[in-house]
Design an enzyme around this catalytic site. Structure first.
Site, PDB file in Angstrom:
ATOM      1  N   GLY A   1     -29.217  -3.761  23.602  1.00 10.29           N
ATOM      2  CA  GLY A   1     -28.860  -2.945  22.429  1.00 10.29           C
ATOM      3  C   GLY A   1     -27.808  -1.907  22.763  1.00 10.29           C
ATOM      4  O   GLY A   1     -27.044  -1.480  21.891  1.00 10.29           O
TER       5      GLY A   1
ATOM      6  N   GLU B   1     -31.088  -9.838  27.654  1.00  9.59           N
ATOM      7  CA  GLU B   1     -32.310 -10.066  26.883  1.00  9.59           C
ATOM      8  C   GLU B   1     -33.057 -11.349  27.276  1.00  9.59           C
ATOM      9  O   GLU B   1     -34.281 -11.386  27.257  1.00  9.59           O
ATOM     10  CB  GLU B   1     -31.971 -10.127  25.381  1.00  9.59           C
ATOM     11  CG  GLU B   1     -31.672  -8.782  24.741  1.00  9.59           C
ATOM     12  CD  GLU B   1     -30.192  -8.416  24.805  1.00  9.59           C
ATOM     13  OE1 GLU B   1     -29.776  -7.516  24.047  1.00  9.59           O
ATOM     14  OE2 GLU B   1     -29.459  -9.004  25.620  1.00  9.59           O
TER      15      GLU B   1
ATOM     16  N   ALA C   1     -32.708  -1.629  23.938  1.00  9.52           N
ATOM     17  CA  ALA C   1     -33.831  -1.237  23.083  1.00  9.52           C
ATOM     18  C   ALA C   1     -34.964  -0.784  23.992  1.00  9.52           C
ATOM     19  O   ALA C   1     -34.973  -1.093  25.190  1.00  9.52           O
ATOM     20  CB  ALA C   1     -34.277  -2.429  22.253  1.00  9.52           C
TER      21      ALA C   1
ATOM     22  N   GLU D   1     -24.621  -3.623  22.351  1.00 13.97           N
ATOM     23  CA  GLU D   1     -24.453  -3.905  20.914  1.00 13.97           C
ATOM     24  C   GLU D   1     -23.993  -2.634  20.171  1.00 13.97           C
ATOM     25  O   GLU D   1     -23.118  -2.700  19.304  1.00 13.97           O
ATOM     26  CB  GLU D   1     -25.752  -4.471  20.356  1.00 13.97           C
ATOM     27  CG  GLU D   1     -26.040  -5.879  20.871  1.00 13.97           C
ATOM     28  CD  GLU D   1     -27.435  -6.358  20.560  1.00 13.97           C
ATOM     29  OE1 GLU D   1     -27.563  -7.449  19.965  1.00 13.97           O
ATOM     30  OE2 GLU D   1     -28.400  -5.638  20.898  1.00 13.97           O
TER      31      GLU D   1
HETATM   32  N1  T1G Z   1     -36.986   0.127  27.752  1.00  8.19           N
HETATM   33  C1  T1G Z   1     -38.013   0.879  28.227  1.00  8.19           C
HETATM   34  N2  T1G Z   1     -38.117   1.306  29.530  1.00  8.19           N
HETATM   35  C2  T1G Z   1     -37.126   0.952  30.336  1.00  8.19           C
HETATM   36  C3  T1G Z   1     -36.018   0.153  29.913  1.00  8.19           C
HETATM   37  C4  T1G Z   1     -35.973  -0.252  28.541  1.00  8.19           C
HETATM   38  N3  T1G Z   1     -34.953  -0.979  28.058  1.00  8.19           N
HETATM   39  N4  T1G Z   1     -35.214  -0.038  30.981  1.00  8.19           N
HETATM   40  C5  T1G Z   1     -35.776   0.603  32.015  1.00  8.19           C
HETATM   41  N5  T1G Z   1     -36.921   1.201  31.645  1.00  8.19           N
HETATM   42  C6  T1G Z   1     -37.800   2.028  32.485  1.00  8.19           C
HETATM   43  C7  T1G Z   1     -38.448   1.252  33.630  1.00  8.19           C
HETATM   44  O1  T1G Z   1     -39.631   0.642  33.227  1.00  8.19           O
HETATM   45  C8  T1G Z   1     -38.696   2.343  34.658  1.00  8.19           C
HETATM   46  O2  T1G Z   1     -39.840   3.048  34.271  1.00  8.19           O
HETATM   47  C9  T1G Z   1     -37.488   3.262  34.454  1.00  8.19           C
HETATM   48  O3  T1G Z   1     -36.991   2.988  33.141  1.00  8.19           O
HETATM   49  C10 T1G Z   1     -36.383   3.024  35.444  1.00  8.19           C
HETATM   50  O4  T1G Z   1     -36.066   1.631  35.431  1.00  8.19           O
HETATM   51  C11 T1G Z   1     -31.788  -4.938  20.496  1.00  8.19           C
HETATM   52  C12 T1G Z   1     -33.701  -6.398  21.889  1.00  8.19           C
HETATM   53  C13 T1G Z   1     -31.330  -0.202  33.310  1.00  8.19           C
HETATM   54  C14 T1G Z   1     -30.621  -1.620  35.179  1.00  8.19           C
HETATM   55  O5  T1G Z   1     -33.132  -5.590  29.553  1.00  8.19           O
HETATM   56  O6  T1G Z   1     -32.425  -3.698  33.701  1.00  8.19           O
HETATM   57  O7  T1G Z   1     -31.908  -4.315  23.965  1.00  8.19           O
HETATM   58  O8  T1G Z   1     -41.286   2.538  36.192  1.00  8.19           O
HETATM   59  O9  T1G Z   1     -36.790   1.170  37.781  1.00  8.19           O
HETATM   60  O10 T1G Z   1     -33.553   0.014  39.030  1.00  8.19           O
HETATM   61  O11 T1G Z   1     -30.680  -6.782  21.327  1.00  8.19           O
HETATM   62  O12 T1G Z   1     -34.062  -0.747  34.247  1.00  8.19           O
HETATM   63  O13 T1G Z   1     -40.030   4.674  36.127  1.00  8.19           O
HETATM   64  O14 T1G Z   1     -41.914   4.249  34.538  1.00  8.19           O
HETATM   65  O15 T1G Z   1     -35.513  -0.561  36.438  1.00  8.19           O
HETATM   66  O16 T1G Z   1     -32.176   1.942  38.152  1.00  8.19           O
HETATM   67  C15 T1G Z   1     -32.293  -5.002  27.047  1.00  8.19           C
HETATM   68  C16 T1G Z   1     -33.693  -3.355  31.248  1.00  8.19           C
HETATM   69  C17 T1G Z   1     -33.515  -4.611  26.299  1.00  8.19           C
HETATM   70  C18 T1G Z   1     -32.404  -3.575  30.542  1.00  8.19           C
HETATM   71  C19 T1G Z   1     -31.991   0.435  35.598  1.00  8.19           C
HETATM   72  N6  T1G Z   1     -32.129  -4.168  28.205  1.00  8.19           N
HETATM   73  N7  T1G Z   1     -33.588  -2.368  32.294  1.00  8.19           N
HETATM   74  O17 T1G Z   1     -32.489  -0.113  36.774  1.00  8.19           O
HETATM   75  O18 T1G Z   1     -34.393   1.555  37.227  1.00  8.19           O
HETATM   76  S1  T1G Z   1     -33.773  -5.694  24.942  1.00  8.19           S
HETATM   77  C20 T1G Z   1     -32.602  -4.538  29.387  1.00  8.19           C
HETATM   78  C21 T1G Z   1     -32.973  -2.647  33.456  1.00  8.19           C
HETATM   79  C22 T1G Z   1     -32.600  -5.246  23.804  1.00  8.19           C
HETATM   80  C23 T1G Z   1     -31.381  -5.693  21.749  1.00  8.19           C
HETATM   81  C24 T1G Z   1     -32.465  -6.138  22.609  1.00  8.19           C
HETATM   82  C25 T1G Z   1     -33.015  -1.584  34.506  1.00  8.19           C
HETATM   83  C26 T1G Z   1     -31.722  -0.743  34.592  1.00  8.19           C
HETATM   84  P1  T1G Z   1     -40.810   3.643  35.329  1.00  8.19           P
HETATM   85  P2  T1G Z   1     -35.750   0.862  36.786  1.00  8.19           P
HETATM   86  P3  T1G Z   1     -33.118   0.870  37.901  1.00  8.19           P
END
Ligand code: T1G
Length: 713
Positions: free
Chosen positions: A106, A129, A63, A109
């Protein structure tokens, strides 16, 4: 279709492509585009099956985390993904999810709502999450146990670690690993699947039935130990458990309840703050992303001691050939033996292959001379913490190093400008302050001297990423960000034992707050002699008449440096297990008596508030003076260098959650109490920034120093 989600037909297969850089998050417009594309493809007689794939470097990474704040603040309603996922699952044509990069949260999911999942060999899938203080909110806790089994689903949802492609296949999350062209492989798989009945994940029951009911309590015990104080891991376990007890829809409803409870918690706000704070530290005003950086192909380290050895391992771990120099064969052998031992223990724990250990050791050249230093792209100094020696070493390497070679000091306190003054290239001198153990701790304070060039800073930030560190820019003040703030934190811990708290009381109070260990236990681990040497180095700067801690120096004069000598604030057995030391307690009572300090009962609340608000107040000075660019940077320093609990967001974020007015009022109480010792103002005067933000209803997190500077505030 919209610009975020496109649809095209290829080989009688409808291909739905998600393109929302950088990580194809489910931002507004993506679920809608997916829903429309699936519906259109389902209705298209030319399409036998449907493939969903991500453009760019990854499948859906979850998400859009940036949207959560808007939901919590009430700015936006929470939109559920569940209806979309049911539409995908109930699609008459097989829907194949083609996964590369990371299918997280997500993203997984959505993938599990598909009928089949094919995956690239380097891809990962996971429900991280809980690292954001929430739980899967789109039936992940209901579909994952049906695919991977209950035990693995509990592990993945409660602890948040991803699994790789091969393991996903073995677990039943994925149906095939595609080597080579993922889309082509997915289309071929889809054509195979077309026309056959296709399984709906929510209807799979077998793996739910196999679950051992005792595993949930085992997981709760593990979470209580390894995720101490955190709500989300326990909520995730409850949600997966509900999948084994309730029908799918009721399980989803239970999951949604638990999700909301987590989403609106302070812990989730803190962990989401930490997520973006960690990604924001590399952004330095005035140093754009495209600032040219120096290439680091060869490194050299001076000193093979505790820090030098760890720094050397960092370079070798990143595949960079590294020379390590010592002054004596005995010291060199000792340093190399520790490096080998560290690698061997990683191999023993299965964290490193023997071949990788051998390869990394082959990149390390131990020696007693400066031979080859003239070829290095960076020279990292990690010698004894004394200005005279540092300047001597920098003069030596300045004479040898090639033009364009970066000279980095691992000093944890000393003046980078003075060190640089020993060279003819101050613009190439920078602080690279690692945290012990340097090969483990992720934090790297990058200290800017007044002459340090932008290219050197940009290179340092890029190098930090390459060394798998989090680089945080710090100004050249004594102790930079972290250690400067640590001084008042440790000061108060010591004053509290003088005033009546026991060593164990102080440690326990901060431990219960969430710190990995209490302040006095941390000092015993780091070695009391480290602080003692620094206090002696800066004795001349102490303000006469201001209260200073009484006991630490006496312990050091007795040769009691903490764990490494078996005695310090506490006593340690051969397994380094602490126990109260009656002699230390007597020393404290004697010191208090001599200083005329009347000892009293002290509550855990007072202990926590005095230690943390002293830390925060110094943080406000650090931020106000521009030693740290953002309050979030200070939080990243404490989360990654001092084991501050991430679910508290860091000291500055924590202060915001308490409320700066409350912090100020509490500090005023402490100032009045400290004035009895004649040091109230010196110790507890609020930093101007804290005072101003509290009075104006501001917060540290929203404080933007660049904007203030630009506005001439
Ligand atoms: N939402 C918004 N921005 C995101 C994002 C996300 N999920 N993931 C990464 N970014 C942005 C980050 O801030 C950065 O921005 C750029 O992308 C590159 O990220 C419904 C509720 C995918 C492994 O927890 O673990 O789904 O600084 O530097 O090292 O049940 O990002 O360039 O402006 O980290 O290559 C669950 C979170 C959400 C994954 C990539 N998902 N992201 O790593 O790049 S909750 C997560 C990561 C959810 C559902 C629930 C990592 C990555 P900027 P980065 P990276």
């Amino acid at each position: 279709m919209n610009e975020l989600v496109s649809l095209h037909l290829e080989d009688q297969v409808a291909v739905v492509t998600i393109s929302n850089p950088p990580v194809n998050a489910l931002s507004p417009g993506v679920p809608e585009g997916l829903q429309r594309s699936i519906a259109e493809a389902a209705a298209d007689p030319a399409a036998l099956a449907i493939v969903v794939i991500g453009a760019g470097r990854t499948f859906i990474a979850g998400a859009d985390i940036r949207e959560f704040g808007k939901v919590v603040s009430g700015e936006k309603p929470r939109r559920s993904l569940l209806p979309l996922l049911l539409e995908i699952e109930d699609c008459a044509k097989p829907v194949i999810m083609a996964i590369h990069g990371t299918a997280f949260g997500g993203g997984l999911e959505v993938a599990m709502a598909g009928h089949y999942r094919v995956i690239a060999p380097s891809a990962q899938v996971g429900q991280p999450e809980v690292k954001l203080g929430i739980i899967p909110g789109a039936a992940g806790t209901q579909r994952l146990p049906r695919l991977a089994g209950v035990a693995k689903a509990v592990e993945m949802c409660a602890f948040g670690e991803p699994v790789g492609a091969r393991e996903a296949l073995a677990l039943g999350i994925a149906d095939a690993v595609i080597d080579g062209d993922l889309l082509a492989g997915a289309i071929a798989f889809a054509r195979e699947a077309a026309g056959r009945p296709h399984p709906k994940t929510r209807e799979r029951q077998q793996k739910l039935r196999d679950a051992d009911p005792a595993l949930f309590d085992r997981a709760r015990q593990q979470a209580a130990k390894t995720r101490r104080g955190q709500l989300a891991p326990l909520a995730a376990i409850d949600a997966v458990e509900s999948a084994t007890r309730l029908p799918f829809d009721a399980g989803c409803a239970r999951e949604a309840e638990l999700f909301d409870r987590c989403l609106y918690s302070t812990q989730s706000k803190a962990l989401i703050h930490a997520f973006f704070a960690e990604r924001g530290v590399s952004k330095i005003p005035g140093i754009p992303k495209d600032t040219p950086v120096f290439e680091i192909r060869r490194a050299a380290v001076i000193g093979a001691g505790t820090m030098g050895g760890g720094i050397t391992m960092n370079y070798a771990n990143a595949g960079i050939p590294v020379i390590v120099k010592e002054t004596s064969q005995e010291a060199l052998d000792r340093g190399m033996a520790i490096i080998r031992k560290n690698y061997a223990s990683s191999v023993k724990k299965g964290k490193l292959l023997q071949a990788a250990m051998d390869q990394r050791l082959s990149l390390i050249t131990p020696q007693l001379t400066y031979d080859g230093f003239d070829q290095a792209d960076i020279i990292a100094e990690a010698v004894f913490e004394g200005m005279a020696l540092k300047k001597q070493v920098f003069a030596e390497i300045d004479a040898i190093a090639r033009p364009g070679c970066i000279l980095a000091s691992n000093t944890s306190y000393l003046d980078i400008d003075e060190i640089a003054s020993a060279t003819h290239r101050p613009e190439m001198v920078v602080g690279h302050h690692y945290f012990s153990p340097a090969n483990v701790m992720r934090l790297l304070e990058i200290v800017r001297g007044k002459a340090t060039g932008n290219a050197v800073l940009a290179t340092s930030m890029a190098l930090a990423k390459k060394l798998n560190k989090i680089g945080v820019l710090a100004g050249n003040a004594r102790g930079f960000i972290g250690n400067r703030m640590l001084t008042p934190y440790l000061r108060e811990a010591q004053f509290l034992v003088e005033e009546g708290a026991s060593v164990e009381d102080v440690n326990q109070a901060l431990y219960d707050f969430g710190m990995a260990m209490g302040p006095l236990a941390m000092s015993d681990l780091a070695g009391l002699d480290v602080g003692w040497r620094i206090r002696k180095e800066f004795k001349h700067l102490e303000k006469p008449g201001v209260r200073v801690p009484l006991v630490a120096d006496r312990l050091c004069e007795m040769g009691r440096f903490g764990q490494k000598t078996g005695r310090g604030w506490s006593r340690y057995d051969e397994n380094r297990q602490p126990s109260p030391d009656p002699e230390t307690a007597a020393l404290i009572e004697q010191g208090a008596r001599e200083a005329g300090i009347e000892r009293r009962a002290i509550t855990p609340e007072e202990i926590v508030d005095r230690c943390l608000f002293a830390l925060v107040n110094e943080g406000a000075h650090v931020l106000g003076e521009g030693i740290a660019l953002r309050a979030a940077d200070i939080d990243v320093v404490y989360l990654n260098g001092y084991a501050f609990p991430a679910w508290r967001g860091g000291p500055m974020f924590y202060a915001d959650t308490v409320g700066l007015k409350t912090v100020l009022a509490r500090m005023e109480e402490f100032r009045l109490r400290a004035s009895k010792f004649g040091s109230g103002d010196d110790l507890w005067s609020p930093a101007p920034l804290l005072q101003r933000l509290a009075e104006t209803g501001g917060t540290f997190t929203n404080f933007d120093r660049q904007k203030e500077v630009a506005a001439g505030v």
